[in-house]
Design a protein around this motif. Structure first.
Motif, PDB file in Angstrom:
ATOM      1  N   PHE A   3      32.703  75.879 -12.993  1.00  0.00           N
ATOM      2  CA  PHE A   3      31.583  75.171 -12.375  1.00  0.00           C
ATOM      3  C   PHE A   3      30.766  74.400 -13.413  1.00  0.00           C
ATOM      4  O   PHE A   3      30.330  73.283 -13.163  1.00  0.00           O
ATOM      5  CB  PHE A   3      30.677  76.131 -11.600  1.00  0.00           C
ATOM      6  CG  PHE A   3      31.153  76.382 -10.208  1.00  0.00           C
ATOM      7  CD1 PHE A   3      31.033  75.409  -9.222  1.00  0.00           C
ATOM      8  CD2 PHE A   3      31.736  77.581  -9.873  1.00  0.00           C
ATOM      9  CE1 PHE A   3      31.482  75.629  -7.940  1.00  0.00           C
ATOM     10  CE2 PHE A   3      32.184  77.815  -8.600  1.00  0.00           C
ATOM     11  CZ  PHE A   3      32.068  76.827  -7.629  1.00  0.00           C
TER      12      PHE A   3
ATOM     13  N   PHE B 245      22.285  74.112  -3.820  1.00  0.00           N
ATOM     14  CA  PHE B 245      23.042  75.356  -3.848  1.00  0.00           C
ATOM     15  C   PHE B 245      22.675  76.186  -5.068  1.00  0.00           C
ATOM     16  O   PHE B 245      22.418  75.651  -6.141  1.00  0.00           O
ATOM     17  CB  PHE B 245      24.549  75.069  -3.874  1.00  0.00           C
ATOM     18  CG  PHE B 245      25.025  74.393  -2.635  1.00  0.00           C
ATOM     19  CD1 PHE B 245      25.257  75.102  -1.466  1.00  0.00           C
ATOM     20  CD2 PHE B 245      25.250  73.021  -2.621  1.00  0.00           C
ATOM     21  CE1 PHE B 245      25.696  74.471  -0.328  1.00  0.00           C
ATOM     22  CE2 PHE B 245      25.682  72.385  -1.481  1.00  0.00           C
ATOM     23  CZ  PHE B 245      25.909  73.107  -0.323  1.00  0.00           C
TER      24      PHE B 245
ATOM     25  N   MET C  19      24.225  79.523  -7.278  1.00  0.00           N
ATOM     26  CA  MET C  19      25.408  80.344  -7.475  1.00  0.00           C
ATOM     27  C   MET C  19      25.004  81.647  -8.149  1.00  0.00           C
ATOM     28  O   MET C  19      24.202  81.651  -9.079  1.00  0.00           O
ATOM     29  CB  MET C  19      26.424  79.609  -8.342  1.00  0.00           C
ATOM     30  CG  MET C  19      26.879  78.270  -7.790  1.00  0.00           C
ATOM     31  SD  MET C  19      27.777  78.388  -6.250  1.00  0.00           S
ATOM     32  CE  MET C  19      29.330  79.020  -6.832  1.00  0.00           C
TER      33      MET C  19
ATOM     34  N   ARG D  50      27.645  81.646  -3.091  1.00  0.00           N
ATOM     35  CA  ARG D  50      26.977  80.340  -3.069  1.00  0.00           C
ATOM     36  C   ARG D  50      25.942  80.373  -1.951  1.00  0.00           C
ATOM     37  O   ARG D  50      26.264  80.620  -0.788  1.00  0.00           O
ATOM     38  CB  ARG D  50      27.993  79.233  -2.805  1.00  0.00           C
ATOM     39  CG  ARG D  50      27.343  77.857  -2.758  1.00  0.00           C
ATOM     40  CD  ARG D  50      28.348  76.800  -2.455  1.00  0.00           C
ATOM     41  NE  ARG D  50      28.733  76.916  -1.045  1.00  0.00           N
ATOM     42  CZ  ARG D  50      29.594  76.102  -0.454  1.00  0.00           C
ATOM     43  NH1 ARG D  50      30.184  75.159  -1.123  1.00  0.00           N
ATOM     44  NH2 ARG D  50      29.883  76.253   0.816  1.00  0.00           N
TER      45      ARG D  50
ATOM     46  N   ASP E 202      23.188  78.245   0.174  1.00  0.00           N
ATOM     47  CA  ASP E 202      22.677  76.931   0.548  1.00  0.00           C
ATOM     48  C   ASP E 202      21.181  77.104   0.782  1.00  0.00           C
ATOM     49  O   ASP E 202      20.766  77.771   1.725  1.00  0.00           O
ATOM     50  CB  ASP E 202      23.375  76.442   1.822  1.00  0.00           C
ATOM     51  CG  ASP E 202      22.977  75.031   2.206  1.00  0.00           C
ATOM     52  OD1 ASP E 202      21.885  74.585   1.802  1.00  0.00           O
ATOM     53  OD2 ASP E 202      23.756  74.377   2.921  1.00  0.00           O
TER      54      ASP E 202
ATOM     55  N   CYS F 292      32.845  82.517  -2.953  1.00  0.00           N
ATOM     56  CA  CYS F 292      33.726  81.538  -3.596  1.00  0.00           C
ATOM     57  C   CYS F 292      34.603  82.211  -4.637  1.00  0.00           C
ATOM     58  O   CYS F 292      34.143  83.075  -5.379  1.00  0.00           O
ATOM     59  CB  CYS F 292      32.899  80.438  -4.259  1.00  0.00           C
ATOM     60  SG  CYS F 292      31.813  79.572  -3.117  1.00  0.00           S
TER      61      CYS F 292
ATOM     62  N   CYS G 153      35.676  78.395  -1.039  1.00  0.00           N
ATOM     63  CA  CYS G 153      34.510  79.113  -0.533  1.00  0.00           C
ATOM     64  C   CYS G 153      34.739  79.464   0.930  1.00  0.00           C
ATOM     65  O   CYS G 153      35.134  78.614   1.720  1.00  0.00           O
ATOM     66  CB  CYS G 153      33.242  78.273  -0.687  1.00  0.00           C
ATOM     67  SG  CYS G 153      32.822  77.955  -2.409  1.00  0.00           S
TER      68      CYS G 153
END
Length: 141
Positions: free
Chosen positions: A12, A35, A37, A46, A48, A57, A66
Motif C-alpha cells: 500500500f 479510507f 487502514m 479498511r 470507509d 483486505c 477487499c
C-alpha cells in the motif's frame, strides 16, 4: 502472520508513492483520506470514513482483494431490492408502458392446459418420427 501484514502494508505504501509520482488529478477534498487502514490477523481492515463500511483486505496472487463484511452484504442486498422495486415503479409510470400482469395463483385454466398438451403431443410425435427414421432396418419402436 505479521510478515503478511507488513508485506500488505508495504504494498500500500509503494502504491501510494507511485501515485504521488504520477501526474494525476487530485481527488476532491471530500475524498482525501477517505479510507483508514489497520493491520489485522491475515491482512488489513479498511474503514470507509464516509460510510462506516469495513472491509477485510488481503493480497492474493499479487493483487489486493477487499471483501465486504457479512452484515454489510445484507444491507447491500436490501438496497438492491429497494432499487429494483423503485425501477419497476418508474418504468410503470413511463408513457406507453404496458401494465404488468399480476402474478397468477392456482392451477392453469382449461384453455392453457389444452394448449400445453397440444405442444407436448406435437413434440412427442415429431420425436417418435425422428426415432423411426433413424432406427436400424429390422428394428421397430
Amino acid at each position: 502472520m505479521r510478515v503478511i501484514s507488513l508485506v500488505f502494508f508495504a504494498a500500500f505504501l509503494a502504491a501510494g508513492a507511485a501515485r504521488a509520482q504520477a501526474p494525476a488529478a487530485e481527488p476532491p477534498a471530500s475524498e482525501a483520506g477517505r479510507f483508514a487502514m489497520s493491520p489485522a490477523e491475515g491482512g488489513m481492515l479498511r474503514l470507509d470514513k464516509q460510510t462506516g463500511a469495513v472491509s477485510f483486505c488481503t493480497v492474493e496472487g499479487g493483487l489486493s482483494v477487499c471483501r465486504v463484511a457479512a452484515e454489510e452484504r445484507d444491507a447491500l442486498q436490501g438496497e438492491i431490492e429497494r432499487l429494483v422495486r423503485e425501477n419497476a415503479e418508474l418504468r410503470a409510470k413511463l408513457p406507453g408502458a404496458a401494465p404488468e400482469a399480476a402474478p397468477r395463483k392456482g392451477l392453469p385454466g382449461e384453455e392453457e392446459f389444452e394448449r400445453a398438451l397440444s405442444f407436448t403431443e406435437r413434440f412427442l410425435r415429431r420425436m417418435m418420427k425422428l426415432f423411426r427414421e433413424e432406427a436400424p432396418k429390422g428394428e421397430s419402436l
